[in-house]
Write an enzyme that holds these catalytic residues in place. Structure first.
Site, PDB file in Angstrom:
ATOM      1  N   HIS A   1      16.963  29.466  45.401  1.00 11.01           N
ATOM      2  CA  HIS A   1      18.212  28.864  45.123  1.00 11.01           C
ATOM      3  C   HIS A   1      18.876  28.547  43.786  1.00 11.01           C
ATOM      4  CE1 HIS A   1      16.796  24.881  43.574  1.00 11.01           C
ATOM      5  NE2 HIS A   1      15.686  25.058  44.463  1.00 11.01           N
TER       6      HIS A   1
ATOM      7  N   CYS B   1      10.321  25.145  44.717  1.00 13.09           N
ATOM      8  CA  CYS B   1      11.204  26.338  45.050  1.00 13.09           C
ATOM      9  C   CYS B   1      11.404  27.220  43.924  1.00 13.09           C
ATOM     10  CB  CYS B   1      12.601  25.593  45.464  1.00 13.09           C
ATOM     11  SG  CYS B   1      12.729  24.592  46.885  1.00 13.09           S
TER      12      CYS B   1
END
Length: 416
Positions: A325, A343
């Protein structure tokens, strides 16, 4: 016997057997091995199925074909939907029997080829119907994902509405669930648990392939209390071969399309204590906006690692919350250090590009992280973290059930 033996006039003529019920032929008087027409072997061949008397065969019982004096050379049994019945022929050719269940409520045609002591070919053809199941309980199967276009890493999933535990019953179910691809790709099923199977190729699917999942289970006996039911067919297509490899040690993601590198992206992955999972993952979906909170992954609110952030261009790779992301707050560390909570973060512009060029089913691999290896099942699609030998051992047809957690050495980008 009801036929006249044909003299063998050519010395050394070999027997020719054509598969799938074609006639086995001895040499004719002109020396052509195909010139001898098969005689009617009705008086030589017996079945344990009714023949034209209006009665229906019991689908619970195996089909048996026996010969009196002749030798059976070939048997094919197929129902009106095109399903063939596997069987075994005795060494002396006197008996053939089915080795898998007949379908209930089906119409079968059986073709038997024989030869007599002089090598003359014979044939008998029989048709019969099977009765209805003695019980009404049917196994429902749903294929997934939904029809559409996916990346080359997308497994096919079969979910059962009730558990199947017995290995023999699992074999019946697995034998009836079919996956075909064009172009062809060797593949196989793996039992995740008693109610779910995954199918994947040995390697990734070919790019721009058509994948068809369908079932031959309808009317097939699985157990004394369970029969196969109708199953809706699934068709998928694959797009380009898109693979993204993140090297946590160099803080870089390399994206390739159809084996050509198309972009290098500076990234940051999980910091110590929150290391990103190693291994192959499959894109589960894309969300333009996600609110990410530390409390959803067990981080206490108000602690040093607590966070509550709006996140854009989020590509999900695990159900537990691992994404690729946009992370504008860590641009200074991207390409240099691992500072995330697990992440893979990148600039907003790069995240938008990735979001636009990736699809569900594409492959995202992480190498050289200090994290654990991606779970094989249960947290997304970690199916590719089992090598082919271990994958096939999860099949009821090719191997015994085994542990699905893989213990792997640290991976390198060359592994893709």
């Amino acid at each position: 016997m009801s036929h006249q033996p044909r003299p063998r006039t050519v010395v050394g003529c070999t027997l020719l057997v054509i598969a799938l019920g074609a006639v086995a032929s001895a040499c004719g008087s002109d020396g052509n091995p195909l010139s001898a027409r098969p005689y009617d072997a009705t008086d030589q061949i017996s079945f344990n199925a009714p023949d034209g008397d209006g009665k229906k065969a019991d689908p619970d019982k195996p089909l048996e074909v026996t010969a009196d004096d002749d030798r059976i050379t070939d048997v094919t049994a197929v129902d009106s939907t095109g399903r063939y019945v596997a069987g075994r022929l005795s060494a002396d050719g006197s008996r053939w029997h089915s080795t898998e269940p007949l379908a209930a409520g089906a119409h079968y045609t059986v073709r038997v080829s024989t030869e007599d002591d002089d090598g003359a070919p014979g044939r008998r053809v029989l048709s019969f119907d099977t009765g209805k199941p003695t019980v009404k309980k049917r196994l429902a199967v749903v294929f997934g994902p939904e029809a559409g276009e996916y990346g080359v890493g997308q497994p096919v999933v079969a979910k059962l509405d009730q558990p199947v535990k017995d290995p023999a019953q699992r074999a019946v179910v697995e034998r009836g669930l079919k996956v075909d691809s064009t172009p062809f790709a060797q593949g196989g099923w793996h039992w995740v648990d008693d109610k779910e199977l995954h199918y994947r190729p040995k390697e990734y699917w070919p790019a721009h392939a058509t994948v068809r999942a369908h079932s031959n289970l309808d009317g097939i006996k699985i157990s004394d209390r369970l029969w196969g039911g109708p199953v809706k067919e699934l068709r998928l297509t694959t797009g380009d071969r898109v693979i993204a490899v993140t090297d946590a040690s160099t803080h870089s993601m390399t994206v390739s399309r159809n084996n050509q590198e198309i972009k290098q992206i500076p990234v940051t992955t999980g910091k110590p204590g929150f290391d990103t999972r190693n291994g192959v993952k499959v894109v589960l979906g894309k969300e333009y906006y996600v609110r990410m909170r530390g409390t959803t992954v067990g981080i206490a609110e108000g602690s040093a690692d607590s966070y509550d952030l709006p996140v854009y261009y989020a590509t999900r790779v695990t159900w537990s919350g691992e994404y690729v992301h946009a992370a504008p707050w860590s641009v200074g560390s991207q390409g240099y250090a691992n500072v995330s909570h697990g992440c893979t973060g990148m600039s907003t512009a790069n995240a938008e590009w990735f979001f636009d060029n990736i699809r569900q089913g594409d492959v995202v691999q992480v190498v050289n992280s200090n994290g654990d290896t991606m779970e094989t099942f249960g947290n997304g699609f970690g199916d590719w973290n089992l090598d082919w030998a271990r994958w096939t051992k999860g099949s009821a047809l090719t191997g015994a059930k085994q542990k699905t957690q893989q213990e792997t050495a640290r991976l390198s980008p060359a592994a893709v």
